[in-house]
Write a protein that holds these residues in place. Structure first.
Motif, PDB file in Angstrom:
ATOM      1  N   UNK A 137      -6.167   5.671   2.244  1.00  0.00           N
ATOM      2  CA  UNK A 137      -5.759   5.953   3.639  1.00  0.00           C
ATOM      3  C   UNK A 137      -5.160   7.116   3.582  1.00  0.00           C
ATOM      4  N   UNK A 138      -4.519   8.032   2.107  1.00  0.00           N
ATOM      5  CA  UNK A 138      -3.992   8.813   1.927  1.00  0.00           C
ATOM      6  C   UNK A 138      -4.368   9.714   0.887  1.00  0.00           C
ATOM      7  N   UNK A 139      -5.552   9.195   0.156  1.00  0.00           N
ATOM      8  CA  UNK A 139      -6.356   9.803  -1.052  1.00  0.00           C
ATOM      9  C   UNK A 139      -7.857  10.629  -1.005  1.00  0.00           C
ATOM     10  N   UNK A 140      -8.040   9.656   0.213  1.00  0.00           N
ATOM     11  CA  UNK A 140      -9.678   9.646   0.355  1.00  0.00           C
ATOM     12  C   UNK A 140     -10.818   8.779  -0.856  1.00  0.00           C
ATOM     13  N   UNK A 187      -5.631  -1.144   9.740  1.00  0.00           N
ATOM     14  CA  UNK A 187      -6.393  -0.806  10.099  1.00  0.00           C
ATOM     15  C   UNK A 187      -7.302  -0.017   9.339  1.00  0.00           C
ATOM     16  N   UNK A 188      -6.914   1.209   9.566  1.00  0.00           N
ATOM     17  CA  UNK A 188      -6.840   2.445   9.145  1.00  0.00           C
ATOM     18  C   UNK A 188      -7.313   2.408   7.376  1.00  0.00           C
ATOM     19  N   UNK A 189      -6.874   1.222   6.373  1.00  0.00           N
ATOM     20  CA  UNK A 189      -7.271   1.036   5.426  1.00  0.00           C
ATOM     21  C   UNK A 189      -8.881   1.146   4.898  1.00  0.00           C
ATOM     22  N   UNK A 190      -9.502  -0.014   6.478  1.00  0.00           N
ATOM     23  CA  UNK A 190     -11.121  -0.381   6.515  1.00  0.00           C
ATOM     24  C   UNK A 190     -11.376   1.099   7.487  1.00  0.00           C
ATOM     25  N   UNK A 219       0.785  14.842   6.004  1.00  0.00           N
ATOM     26  CA  UNK A 219       0.176  16.619   5.614  1.00  0.00           C
ATOM     27  C   UNK A 219       1.926  16.778   4.795  1.00  0.00           C
ATOM     28  N   UNK A 220       2.267  16.365   4.452  1.00  0.00           N
ATOM     29  CA  UNK A 220       2.946  15.799   2.986  1.00  0.00           C
ATOM     30  C   UNK A 220       2.427  15.754   1.372  1.00  0.00           C
ATOM     31  N   UNK A 221       2.730  17.123   0.633  1.00  0.00           N
ATOM     32  CA  UNK A 221       2.020  17.263  -0.046  1.00  0.00           C
ATOM     33  C   UNK A 221       2.062  16.141  -1.225  1.00  0.00           C
ATOM     34  N   UNK A 222       1.245  16.112  -1.790  1.00  0.00           N
ATOM     35  CA  UNK A 222       0.814  14.845  -2.891  1.00  0.00           C
ATOM     36  C   UNK A 222       0.085  15.711  -3.711  1.00  0.00           C
ATOM     37  N   UNK A 223       1.131  14.874  -4.863  1.00  0.00           N
ATOM     38  CA  UNK A 223       0.705  15.212  -6.728  1.00  0.00           C
ATOM     39  C   UNK A 223      -1.216  14.420  -6.574  1.00  0.00           C
ATOM     40  N   UNK A 224      -1.478  15.064  -7.124  1.00  0.00           N
ATOM     41  CA  UNK A 224      -3.018  14.431  -7.727  1.00  0.00           C
ATOM     42  C   UNK A 224      -2.908  13.595  -8.515  1.00  0.00           C
ATOM     43  N   UNK A 225      -3.790  12.320  -8.070  1.00  0.00           N
ATOM     44  CA  UNK A 225      -3.341  10.580  -8.689  1.00  0.00           C
ATOM     45  C   UNK A 225      -4.268  11.281 -10.107  1.00  0.00           C
TER      46      UNK A 225
END
Length: 225
Positions: A137-140, A187-190, A219-225
């Motif tokens: 959901x949040x990292x594609x 639902x958006x997980x799918x 739109x919060x800044x997320x660190x790389x996985x």
């Protein structure tokens, strides 16, 4: 300076400084439960200070946080002397204590149903939650095809949502509530992964994702996985 939020009751804080709400979430902004509380605060139009914890480094287990949260999990809300974890407990508290737009339906039957939706989403569909985690959901992130168990969970989700959402419905109970965000996220997980979702349920989830409160989380800044 932001003014203090208007309270319907005032059971905990004792000074103006105590009225400042503090929300603790994960540093990756990937917890669906932290998102639910963040959105709730935005929808209630309540000012709050946001704090992040690096769960990979175990900051949720540090003694001070663990003692205050009781569960060593995020999210946690701090309101004066009160520290409260578990997302649905927090959103119910916000709706009961603070004035402003409602997070739950006014009608008792619809309110009970909204709580049922939240409870079910948090306690079932484990295979689906594991195989389509919130990195999707949040990292594609892209994952393997669903297992038989996760596919069965997806069908349970579609059946459940389909009973509550007629085609074209913008919300579960005729007016937005916090359970809409929780259901849309599941639902958006799918849907965001490209898995097949019934069109009217995919449209519903997409509309929920467009709410400004949801966009503020996305739109919060997320660190790389």
């Amino acid at each position: 300076m932001q003014s203090s939020p208007t309270l319907l009751s005032h059971p905990v804080p004792t000074t103006p400084e105590d009225d400042v709400l503090q929300l603790y979430v994960d540093a990756q902004f990937a917890s669906p439960y932290a998102m639910s509380v963040f959105v709730a605060l935005r929808e209630k139009q309540l000012p709050f200070t946001l704090h992040t914890l690096d769960l990979d480094r175990g900051q949720q287990h540090e003694p001070d946080y663990a003692q205050r949260s009781l569960t060593s999990r995020v999210p946690m809300l701090r309101h004066g002397a009160l520290t409260l974890s578990e997302s649905s407990a927090i959103t119910e508290y916000l709706d009961e204590v603070f004035a402003g737009p409602r997070l739950y339906p006014q009608d008792a039957v619809a309110r009970a149903r909204a709580r049922q939706v939240q409870a079910w989403l948090r306690s079932d569909l484990m295979a689906l939650r594991e195989e389509r985690n919130t990195q999707v959901v949040f990292y594609g992130a892209k994952k393997a095809a669903l297992s038989e168990q996760a596919s069965a969970a997806a069908q349970r989700l579609f059946h459940f949502a389909g009973q509550l959402l007629p085609a074209g419905a913008d919300s579960l109970f005729g007016q937005w509530c916090i359970a809409d965000v929780d259901l849309a996220l599941m639902l958006n997980r799918l849907a965001l992964h490209g898995d097949r979702v019934p069109p009217h349920l995919e449209d519903y989830a997409r509309r929920q994702w467009q709410r400004p409160s949801v966009q503020a989380w996305l739109t919060q800044p997320r660190p790389a996985l």
